[in-house]
Write a protein that holds these residues in place. Structure first.
Motif, PDB file in Angstrom:
ATOM      1  N   ARG A 295       0.839  -1.207   0.000  1.00  0.00           N
ATOM      2  CA  ARG A 295       0.000   0.000   0.000  1.00  0.00           C
ATOM      3  C   ARG A 295       0.875   1.259   0.000  1.00  0.00           C
ATOM      4  NH1 ARG A 295      -3.232   0.658   5.397  1.00  0.00           N
ATOM      5  NH2 ARG A 295      -1.102   1.028   6.108  1.00  0.00           N
ATOM      6  N   ASP A 296       1.861   1.293   0.874  1.00  0.00           N
ATOM      7  CA  ASP A 296       2.701   2.485   0.980  1.00  0.00           C
ATOM      8  C   ASP A 296       3.512   2.701  -0.295  1.00  0.00           C
ATOM      9  OD1 ASP A 296       1.618   2.602   3.450  1.00  0.00           O
ATOM     10  OD2 ASP A 296       3.421   1.946   4.539  1.00  0.00           O
ATOM     11  N   ASP A 297       4.054   1.624  -0.834  1.00  0.00           N
ATOM     12  CA  ASP A 297       4.885   1.743  -2.044  1.00  0.00           C
ATOM     13  C   ASP A 297       4.049   2.163  -3.258  1.00  0.00           C
ATOM     14  OD1 ASP A 297       6.973   0.942  -0.507  1.00  0.00           O
ATOM     15  OD2 ASP A 297       7.203  -1.047  -1.401  1.00  0.00           O
ATOM     16  N   LEU A 298       2.856   1.568  -3.382  1.00  0.00           N
ATOM     17  CA  LEU A 298       2.030   1.858  -4.562  1.00  0.00           C
ATOM     18  C   LEU A 298       1.534   3.299  -4.521  1.00  0.00           C
ATOM     19  CD1 LEU A 298       0.785   0.736  -7.154  1.00  0.00           C
ATOM     20  CD2 LEU A 298      -1.173  -0.062  -5.813  1.00  0.00           C
ATOM     21  N   THR A 299       1.069   3.743  -3.364  1.00  0.00           N
ATOM     22  CA  THR A 299       0.554   5.122  -3.306  1.00  0.00           C
ATOM     23  C   THR A 299       1.692   6.118  -3.507  1.00  0.00           C
ATOM     24  OG1 THR A 299       0.609   4.949  -0.903  1.00  0.00           O
ATOM     25  CG2 THR A 299      -1.532   4.713  -1.937  1.00  0.00           C
ATOM     26  N   SER A 300       2.866   5.838  -2.964  1.00  0.00           N
ATOM     27  CA  SER A 300       3.926   6.844  -3.158  1.00  0.00           C
ATOM     28  C   SER A 300       4.412   6.847  -4.605  1.00  0.00           C
ATOM     29  CB  SER A 300       5.065   6.708  -2.141  1.00  0.00           C
ATOM     30  OG  SER A 300       5.705   5.493  -2.318  1.00  0.00           O
ATOM     31  N   LEU A 301       4.430   5.680  -5.274  1.00  0.00           N
ATOM     32  CA  LEU A 301       4.791   5.658  -6.697  1.00  0.00           C
ATOM     33  C   LEU A 301       3.767   6.467  -7.515  1.00  0.00           C
ATOM     34  CD1 LEU A 301       6.378   4.545  -9.176  1.00  0.00           C
ATOM     35  CD2 LEU A 301       4.882   2.549  -9.110  1.00  0.00           C
ATOM     36  N   LEU A 302       2.478   6.233  -7.278  1.00  0.00           N
ATOM     37  CA  LEU A 302       1.451   6.916  -8.074  1.00  0.00           C
ATOM     38  C   LEU A 302       1.469   8.424  -7.816  1.00  0.00           C
ATOM     39  CD1 LEU A 302      -1.510   4.361  -7.762  1.00  0.00           C
ATOM     40  CD2 LEU A 302      -0.034   4.755  -9.753  1.00  0.00           C
ATOM     41  N   ARG A 303       1.735   8.804  -6.565  1.00  0.00           N
ATOM     42  CA  ARG A 303       1.796  10.251  -6.261  1.00  0.00           C
ATOM     43  C   ARG A 303       2.985  10.896  -6.962  1.00  0.00           C
ATOM     44  NH1 ARG A 303       0.622   9.078  -0.522  1.00  0.00           N
ATOM     45  NH2 ARG A 303      -1.639   9.029  -0.414  1.00  0.00           N
ATOM     46  N   SER A 304       4.105  10.192  -6.983  1.00  0.00           N
ATOM     47  CA  SER A 304       5.269  10.818  -7.613  1.00  0.00           C
ATOM     48  C   SER A 304       5.091  10.859  -9.143  1.00  0.00           C
ATOM     49  CB  SER A 304       6.580  10.159  -7.180  1.00  0.00           C
ATOM     50  OG  SER A 304       6.759   8.958  -7.866  1.00  0.00           O
ATOM     51  N   LEU A 305       4.424   9.870  -9.725  1.00  0.00           N
ATOM     52  CA  LEU A 305       4.162   9.923 -11.173  1.00  0.00           C
ATOM     53  C   LEU A 305       3.236  11.095 -11.497  1.00  0.00           C
ATOM     54  CD1 LEU A 305       3.725   6.114 -12.032  1.00  0.00           C
ATOM     55  CD2 LEU A 305       5.656   7.588 -12.610  1.00  0.00           C
ATOM     56  N   ARG A 306       2.235  11.283 -10.624  1.00  0.00           N
ATOM     57  CA  ARG A 306       1.320  12.413 -10.849  1.00  0.00           C
ATOM     58  C   ARG A 306       2.088  13.732 -10.756  1.00  0.00           C
ATOM     59  NH1 ARG A 306      -3.594  13.259  -6.790  1.00  0.00           N
ATOM     60  NH2 ARG A 306      -1.794  13.488  -5.429  1.00  0.00           N
ATOM     61  N   ALA A 307       2.964  13.831  -9.763  1.00  0.00           N
ATOM     62  CA  ALA A 307       3.751  15.062  -9.583  1.00  0.00           C
ATOM     63  C   ALA A 307       4.643  15.323 -10.804  1.00  0.00           C
ATOM     64  CB  ALA A 307       4.592  14.953  -8.315  1.00  0.00           C
ATOM     65  N   ASP A 308       5.078  14.236 -11.461  1.00  0.00           N
ATOM     66  CA  ASP A 308       5.921  14.379 -12.668  1.00  0.00           C
ATOM     67  C   ASP A 308       5.093  14.590 -13.937  1.00  0.00           C
ATOM     68  OD1 ASP A 308       8.058  13.970 -11.054  1.00  0.00           O
ATOM     69  OD2 ASP A 308       8.436  11.888 -11.664  1.00  0.00           O
ATOM     70  N   GLY A 309       3.779  14.671 -13.805  1.00  0.00           N
ATOM     71  CA  GLY A 309       2.907  14.903 -14.965  1.00  0.00           C
ATOM     72  C   GLY A 309       2.727  13.685 -15.849  1.00  0.00           C
ATOM     73  N   LYS A 310       3.000  12.491 -15.311  1.00  0.00           N
ATOM     74  CA  LYS A 310       2.838  11.261 -16.105  1.00  0.00           C
ATOM     75  C   LYS A 310       1.360  10.855 -16.130  1.00  0.00           C
ATOM     76  CE  LYS A 310       7.282  10.653 -16.671  1.00  0.00           C
ATOM     77  NZ  LYS A 310       7.863  11.133 -17.936  1.00  0.00           N
ATOM     78  N   ARG A 311       0.970  10.228 -17.239  1.00  0.00           N
ATOM     79  CA  ARG A 311      -0.414   9.751 -17.349  1.00  0.00           C
ATOM     80  C   ARG A 311      -0.468   8.256 -17.022  1.00  0.00           C
ATOM     81  NH1 ARG A 311      -2.744   9.902 -22.046  1.00  0.00           N
ATOM     82  NH2 ARG A 311      -0.734   9.667 -23.063  1.00  0.00           N
ATOM     83  N   VAL A 312      -1.319   7.924 -16.058  1.00  0.00           N
ATOM     84  CA  VAL A 312      -1.407   6.543 -15.561  1.00  0.00           C
ATOM     85  C   VAL A 312      -2.833   6.031 -15.778  1.00  0.00           C
ATOM     86  CG1 VAL A 312      -1.128   5.047 -13.540  1.00  0.00           C
ATOM     87  CG2 VAL A 312       0.313   7.075 -13.776  1.00  0.00           C
TER      88      VAL A 312
END
Ligand code: TMP
Length: 403
Positions: A295-312
């Motif tokens: 849970r912690d790893d997945l949410t922090s990965l998705l948050r950092s991708l969002r911060a980098d402007g990546k589309r998921v």
């Protein structure tokens, strides 16, 4: 938190806490989000019989309604698997004259279609209307009821004893498993077998597949818990066979007490389970810790991708997506949509997390940078199908990785 075991009434202590969850397969329409049903998803193990079970009791009528969206024929691999099961049963158990097989939860008829084609007497017991209609359209006889002691007695009175009772990904769903086992004893002929295949606790633990816990999975079986349950109701576990399907399942064969000799696999698998601690609370507690890490790893990965402007995007909307997104607090802000090939899920949203479900064509046009693979048990089939995808896959079972 402590409750009593649904099978043997022993004490059950909660070990895995996945938070407050809606129904895994609810998939509400965007305009129908008021009044969603939520319950605490806590999983425990019985001290006496080691049966792993949900602590909450969710009425089955809430789960298997007329529009139950799951289609067992949703993958070519699954369709081939169940055709294979049918042919094997035809070769091994259904060879004599006037044989009779009953399938509990026949869904869209993925298994019984081959039995019906072979002209063997059969009955699918399926309370969800839409899937039952699909089965009927394939020439399968369907009884629209829940399977329990009473249904079993009625089937026996109307059709005679069964040579085989089969169930796949359904027996572990039934919270009144005691009544199902009593029903099996009533319905089976003297040499009949009750064969069922369900996700395996050993695979859940090994892969940290915490998302296999949701409202429909009242239990996650092991060889030791099924042997104990069978014994309690006058049945023997006479075979157990590991399967790759659904990320790791086990096929159990029960027979009336003393009717068949258990295969060596039963004792071997029991010994392996003891060695792996599959009958100990500590194993579930460790699974809980590993789920927190995912849970912690997945949410922090998705948050950092969002911060980098990546589309998921998300890929596949199995019931598992409901558990993982609600447990992790992942909504449409982190994953704007998930694609799924099942028409009855499209244009709906994932319960609780409200991520929209769209057809795979949207995913192919959109070409996101990353795709979270929620249907991870179909990884091979999906990655092959999406070989044109130029982004990267994110998997979270057994741990979070970007492929
Ligand atoms: P399951 O893991 O419970 O079988 O559900 C798998 C989900 O994934 C189901 O909703 C169908 C979907 N799916 C796709 O969208 N594309 C695919 O290629 C496959 C195999 C499954």
């Amino acid at each position: 938190m402590e409750t009593s075991c649904r099978i043997c009434s022993g004490p059950v202590k909660g070990s895995v806490d996945l938070g407050v969850q809606p129904r895994g397969n609810a998939f509400p329409k965007p305009g129908e989000l008021a009044g969603e049903f939520f319950y605490p998803l806590i999983v425990g193990m019985c001290d006496s019989c080691a049966m792993v079970q949900l602590m909450a009791d969710i009425p089955q009528e809430v789960r298997y309604h007329d529009q139950y969206p799951y289609r067992a024929s949703n993958s070519t691999v699954h369709s081939a698997h169940f055709a294979g099961v049918a042919h094997r049963l035809l070769r091994t158990e259904l060879t004599g004259r006037d044989r009779f097989i009953v399938e509990i939860g026949c869904n869209d008829g993925v298994m019984l279609a081959s039995i019906a084609e072979a002209g063997v007497r059969h009955l699918g017991v399926e309370p969800s209307q839409e899937v039952a209609e699909l089965a009927r359209s394939r020439g399968i006889e369907v009884l629209p009821r829940f399977f329990d002691e009473e249904t079993a007695a009625d089937i026996r009175a109307g059709h005679g004893p069964a040579d085989v009772i089969f169930g796949a990904n359904v027996i572990a769903h039934i919270s009144h498993l005691d009544s199902v086992l009593k029903g099996a004893v009533t319905l089976l002929g003297p040499d009949g077998v009750f064969v069922f295949e369900e996700p395996y606790l050993g695979a859940v633990v090994e892969q940290t597949a915490f998302d296999l816990f949701y409202d429909e999975h009242s239990f996650v079986f092991s060889v030791s818990s099924i042997r104990a349950a069978a014994r309690l109701f006058g049945l023997d576990l006479v075979d157990a066979e590991p399967l790759a399907i659904h990320g790791g399942s086990m096929r159990y064969t029960l027979a009336k007490r003393g009717a068949r000799r258990p295969t060596p696999a039963v004792a071997e698998l029991l010994a392996a389970e003891r060695a792996r601690g599959l009958d100990r609370h500590a194993t579930l507690e460790e699974l809980n810790r590993r789920a927190e890490r995912v849970r912690d790893d997945l949410t922090s990965l998705l948050r950092s991708l969002r911060a980098d402007g990546k589309r998921v995007a998300g890929y596949g909307a199995p019931a598992k997506i409901t558990t993982v997104t609600n447990y992790c607090g992942i909504g449409a802000d982190l994953i704007p949509y998930v694609c799924d090939s099942t028409p009855s899920k499209q244009n709906r949203v994932v319960a609780g997390s409200h991520i929209p479900v769209v057809p795979p064509s949207v995913f192919r046009q959109d070409r996101p940078d990353y795709a979270v693979l929620f249907a991870w048990n179909h990884a091979e089939e999906i990655m092959e199908k999406e070989s044109d995808f130029t982004g990267r896959w994110i998997v979270y079972i057994p741990q979070v990785r970007v492929l």
